[in-house]
Design a protein around this motif. Structure first.
Motif, short mmCIF file in Angstrom:
data_model
loop_
_atom_site.label_atom_id
_atom_site.label_comp_id
_atom_site.label_asym_id
_atom_site.label_seq_id
_atom_site.Cartn_x
_atom_site.Cartn_y
_atom_site.Cartn_z
N THR A 1 -27.38 -13.36 33.97
CA THR A 1 -26.29 -13.41 35.19
C THR A 1 -25.13 -12.42 34.64
O THR A 1 -24.38 -11.93 35.40
CB THR A 1 -25.68 -14.77 35.33
N VAL A 2 -24.93 -12.20 33.53
CA VAL A 2 -23.70 -11.83 32.66
C VAL A 2 -23.85 -10.09 32.64
O VAL A 2 -22.84 -9.36 33.21
CB VAL A 2 -23.55 -12.31 31.59
N HIS A 3 -24.87 -9.56 32.15
CA HIS A 3 -24.75 -8.24 31.71
C HIS A 3 -25.10 -7.26 32.87
O HIS A 3 -25.99 -7.62 33.69
CB HIS A 3 -25.75 -7.91 30.41
N PRO A 4 -24.62 -6.11 32.99
CA PRO A 4 -24.93 -5.12 33.84
C PRO A 4 -26.31 -4.91 34.18
O PRO A 4 -27.05 -4.87 33.19
CB PRO A 4 -23.94 -3.96 33.42
N LYS A 5 -26.56 -4.19 35.33
CA LYS A 5 -27.75 -3.99 35.78
C LYS A 5 -28.03 -2.69 36.36
O LYS A 5 -27.04 -1.58 36.01
CB LYS A 5 -28.13 -4.97 37.18
N ARG A 6 -29.35 -2.11 36.60
CA ARG A 6 -29.37 -0.86 37.26
C ARG A 6 -28.69 -0.88 38.60
O ARG A 6 -28.90 -1.70 39.35
CB ARG A 6 -31.03 -0.59 37.34
N HIS A 7 -28.08 0.41 38.80
CA HIS A 7 -27.38 0.45 40.17
C HIS A 7 -28.45 0.55 41.07
O HIS A 7 -29.02 1.34 41.32
CB HIS A 7 -26.61 1.98 40.31
N PRO A 8 -28.22 -0.41 42.42
CA PRO A 8 -28.87 -0.05 43.59
C PRO A 8 -28.29 0.93 44.20
O PRO A 8 -27.00 1.28 44.18
CB PRO A 8 -28.82 -1.39 44.35
N LYS B 1 -27.13 -3.51 26.63
CA LYS B 1 -26.24 -3.99 25.60
C LYS B 1 -25.09 -2.80 24.94
O LYS B 1 -24.47 -2.72 23.84
CB LYS B 1 -27.43 -4.17 24.20
N GLU B 2 -24.70 -1.93 26.05
CA GLU B 2 -23.69 -1.01 25.81
C GLU B 2 -22.34 -1.86 25.98
O GLU B 2 -21.33 -1.75 25.34
CB GLU B 2 -23.76 0.21 26.67
N ASP B 3 -22.03 -2.81 26.91
CA ASP B 3 -21.13 -3.19 27.44
C ASP B 3 -20.89 -4.68 26.40
O ASP B 3 -21.64 -5.28 26.09
CB ASP B 3 -21.00 -3.74 28.91
N MET B 4 -19.66 -5.11 26.54
CA MET B 4 -19.42 -6.24 25.92
C MET B 4 -19.77 -7.57 26.61
O MET B 4 -19.68 -7.57 28.02
CB MET B 4 -17.72 -6.43 25.74
N SER B 5 -20.49 -8.42 25.91
CA SER B 5 -21.09 -9.70 26.59
C SER B 5 -20.67 -10.71 25.85
O SER B 5 -20.19 -11.94 26.48
CB SER B 5 -22.66 -9.51 26.66
N VAL B 6 -21.19 -10.80 24.39
CA VAL B 6 -20.78 -12.04 23.61
C VAL B 6 -19.85 -11.58 22.32
O VAL B 6 -19.18 -12.38 21.62
CB VAL B 6 -21.82 -12.52 23.00
#
Length: 860
Positions: free
Chosen positions: A434-441, A403-408
């Motif tokens: 679908t929307v928020h960033p994930k852990r880097h593979p 929840k660091e990036d903008m999502s809503v």
């Protein structure tokens, strides 16, 4: 007409629909939470005729004539006992799951007043918790059961009527409101005339948008606003570091992932909102997405961004002569390791509520990790003066970096700005995935050498990461993966390069562990290979190489005096040597942003009504910022806790104390709290101890730390303010199940023992999932999993966890009374610990996550 009895009152309901929607929207019962809408998280647990049920999958029509009980319907004595038990046990973190946990406990205790530990676990199987690791929740249920059996038991009236010392198990300040469901998350907030907002998204990750026709949608009854890219009044591209993430995609542009937004709609209710989104006509040309690191790095590859496919970041660490050292090494090993994309799975989906106040200021109520980050990005997007936006945090139902990036937040703000009415935007669970960033593979290539006695000589490391569609925090994540890539060991010669590339997968950003979870898996497995080649034990190779105070860390920084990794390693030795199926790993993790980024914790203190009130923007998404700061304040000033208040993060009132990330708030804001409280204590002494003489006085202090940037030419740069260390052991049964888990941590000074243990227990369980079962599968760049298929650990899956705390305090350390962060470092060792345990169990060397061929492995 359907008739339900809810908490003893008869409700006549005209229209069929979800019980959860009726409870929350019509009956205004918000203790039931909407975590998934698919019946798997348990946050909406209620009792139907005395049996537990998930409100989100119950149709009103199927419940006609039946009785529903929510947390509000418990007796006053039950509510008091559950509030006491969950607070005293330290069972509450983000709190979003807790009302559902209480209702599952109620369903159990009503039929079994004296449950066993196994029966409690079984009763909680349908309730997910991403924060606590379930350990203290189970303890709370057992405490509540014992109290309810004793008719004479009365919970303590006020546990906060005294000062608390450091290290005590002070109950969380917000435990009661979260346990009883009275605390407000953003989706619990309602306003007169409030609209519901959402975004229309592309059907595939990469499409050239030719036309967006919103005319039919805009004319639909009940639709108040339909916005496209042309309606963004300020900067249309936002982002933490690189402004490369469009608020809305414009016709003529190409989408970069399936979570991009094409248009926004605000409508009077959810039904109308859904209808309007379906009426927007989009013409597009579907393009082939670029989905792998190799594709993005290939010569002549199509550019995902105009500036290229590589994240521009300095992720290079070099010291000594690696070629010479490897050539002279007695033993050299090579290995390639892979880590997967990871999903945060916080229980509260992203939500924001925006409205214009009486002065025309855009007020944003959010559930993010920094009100000031949101404030800066929304202000830029609206193109308005700084005074035109105010951001206030509600309760936050988990974050872990997601929840660091903008999502809503920006979309709610933009809709409210145009509609001139309150707008609430909430992602569905599938949208959230679908929307928020994930852990880097990541793919990690390691070459490492040691001498005949197993002492490390050199490491050459190359790390490649998939940062997805947008930069987010991909640069700092890769930096951290590289600065920690050699583990907490002495390695005199290092050559490390990290590269992040863009793809059309979901963005990769901050996730608890922040790159170190990936490189730690690789370096710890590499040490195991070297130990086998050198003919020494897995424990010995670590003992011979761990850093001690005064040694150079892998990134060149000199280890501080409270570097207690050797003590941690010694503490877990008996556990490791107790079983031939034990795994072992060590870890370290920075506290604070570091690598040249100015970092500050700030605190304002106001004397008010015979007590003090603390003001800081430090966000709590479950880790307990308010409780930690108040306990520091109570210890420093000697005031009882009930005379210390904590203000929620609010850009109009609280000073900027940075993002809740990098395990930094206890160290940075904690030290600012200690300093401002020392000021107050001195003033109180001058006032003869009469706090009334200080009424209205304000005090302010901050702790600022300046580190050295990556690539610094100093022989020993200061990369970070402090580091936490850990050593973990996992013991398997003969059939390969986890029998016991031991986590030993150097945390500096313990502020609140319940909080520290809770962070460790929760991090261990999250780490077990990361290592064994969690697998967010992408098909064509789109997450196809649901919350229920992610492989998250549930209560019955969790083994006994033992927390060993090393309080090695450095009197000259940066943090408050020597305290350091623990939230992130705990997630670093579980995966390599388990990799070694399974290596010893069946002889198989596993170099990718999740680990294959274990009793926990899921069918693909």
């Amino acid at each position: 007409m359907y008739r339900l009895t809810i908490n003893g009152a008869v409700h006549e309901i005209a229209e069929d629909g979800s019980l959860l929607d009726y409870l929350r929207d019509t009956a205004d019962i918000t203790s039931v939470k909407n975590g998934c809408a698919e019946g798997v998280c348990g946050a909406c647990t209620v009792l139907v005729d005395g049996r537990t049920a998930r409100a989100c999958i119950q149709k009103v029509s199927r419940l006609d004539g039946r009785s529903v009980t929510t947390l509000e319907g418990l007796s006053e004595r039950e509510r008091e006992i559950y509030a006491w038990a969950f607070g005293a046990a330290g069972a509450v973190q983000c709190g979003f799951c807790i009302p559902g946990m209480v209702m599952s406990a109620k369903g159990l205790l009503d039929v079994n007043a004296s449950p066993s530990a196994a029966e409690i676990k079984a009763a909680l199987k349908g309730n997910l918790c991403r924060c606590t690791g379930y350990v203290k929740i189970e303890r709370a249920v057992a405490m509540a059961a014992e109290a309810l059996r004793d008719p004479g038991f009365l919970p303590p009236k006020d546990p906060f009527d005294r000062p608390y010392a450091l290290g005590e198990r002070m109950p969380r300040l917000d435990a009661r409101e979260k346990t009883l469901g009275t605390g407000k998350y953003v989706e619990d907030l309602k306003m007169p005339g409030m609209l519901y907002g959402a975004a229309l998204r592309p059907k595939t990750p990469r499409e050239r948008i030719l036309e967006i026709d919103t005319r039919t949608a805009a004319a639909h009854p009940g639709v108040v606003a339909v916005l496209t890219a042309k309606d963004v009044p300020g900067e249309r591209y936002i982002g933490h570091i690189v402004h490369d993430w469009p608020v809305l995609i414009a016709p003529g542009e190409v989408t970069r992932y399936a979570g991009d937004a094409l248009a926004l709609v605000a409508a009077v209710d959810r039904k109308t909102l859904k209808e309007a989104l379906a009426l927007i006509e989009v013409k597009s040309e579907v393009l082939r997405p670029m989905l792998t690191i190799e594709e993005a790095m290939a010569p002549g590859a199509e550019l995902i961004h105009p500036f290229g496919n590589f994240v521009e970041v300095n992720a290079v660490v070099r010291r000594g002569d690696v070629d010479k050292a490897l050539a002279e090494s007695a033993h050299v090993v090579h290995g390639t390791y892979r880590s997967p994309v990871g999903e945060h799975a916080f229980l509260e989906p992203e939500t924001a509520l925006a409205y214009l106040d009486e002065d025309g200021v855009l007020v944003l109520r959010t559930s993010g990790q920094s009100v000031y980050d949101e404030y800066r990005e929304v202000t830029r997007m609206l193109g308005c003066p700084e005074s035109g936006v105010r951001v206030i945090s509600a309760l936050v139902g988990g974050g872990f970096g997601g929840k660091e990036d903008m999502s809503v937040q920006h979309h709610a703000a933009l809709l409210a700005w145009h509609a001139k009415r309150p707008v609430r935007v909430t992602l569905s669970r599938q949208e959230s995935l679908t929307v928020h960033p994930k852990r880097h593979p990541m793919v990690m290539d390691y070459t490492a050498g040691c001498d005949a006695e197993g002492r490390l000589t050199a490491m050459r490391i190359r790390i490649r990461g998939d940062t997805g569609a947008y930069t987010s925090l991909g640069g700092p994540v890769m930096q951290r993966a590289c600065t920690h890539a050699t583990g907490p060991y002495r390695v005199p010669n290092v050559d490390i390069e990290g590269t992040n590339v863009y793809t059309n997968n979901p963005p990769s950003g901050a996730f608890r562990g922040f790159g170190v979870t990936q490189s730690a898996f690789a370096v710890e497995c590499t040490l195991n290979l070297l130990a086998e080649k050198a003919g020494i034990s897995y424990w010995d190779i670590r003992d011979r190489n761990v850093v001690e105070p005064g040694d150079a860390l892998g990134n060149g920084q000199i280890a501080a005096r409270n570097t207690a990794i050797r003590e941690c390693l010694a503490a877990v030795k008996p556990y490791f040597e107790s079983s031939p199926r034990a795994g072992l790993a060590c870890a370290w993790k920075n506290s604070g942003l570091g690598v040249g980024v100015p970092d500050a914790g700030r605190m304002r203190l106001v004397v008010r009504d015979g007590g003090i009130r603390l003001f800081t923007s430090a966000a709590c998404m479950g880790q307990g910022v308010a409780t930690t700061m108040v306990q520091i304040a109570s210890f420093t000033t000697g005031l009882p806790v009930n005379r210390i208040a904590f203000n929620p993060p609010d850009t109009a009132l609280t000073p900027d104390s940075g993002t809740s990330t990098a395990s930094r708030q206890t160290l940075f804001t904690g030290e600012a709290t200690r300093r401002v409280c020392v000021q107050f204590a001195e003033a109180l002494k001058e006032a003869g101890g009469d706090i009334g003489r200080l009424e209205g006085r304000e005090f302010y202090d901050e702790f600022l730390f300046i580190s050295d940037p990556m690539g610094s030419d100093k022989p020993h740069p200061v990369s970070h303010a402090a580091y936490s260390y850990a050593a973990h052991v996992c013991i398997l049964s003969e059939d390969g199940r986890i029998e016991r888990y031991i986590a030993c941590h150097d945390v500096g000074q313990v502020i609140n023992r319940n909080s520290v243990e809770g962070q460790i227990e929760g991090g261990v369980v999250m780490g077990l999932g990361y290592a064994l079962t969690e697998d967010l599968r992408l098909e064509g760049g789109v997450p196809r999993a649901r919350l229920g298929t992610l492989g998250l650990f549930r209560a019955p899956d969790v083994p006994p966890i033992e927390c060993l705390l090393m309080e090695c305090k450095d009197p000259d350390g940066a943090g408050a009374y020597g305290a350091k962060g623990v939230g992130e470092v705990v997630l670093v060792p579980p995966a390599p610990t388990l990799a070694l345990a399974y290596r010893r169990w069946d002889g198989r060397f596993r170099n990718s996550l999740p680990l294959e061929g274990t009793p926990y492995s899921r069918k693909k």
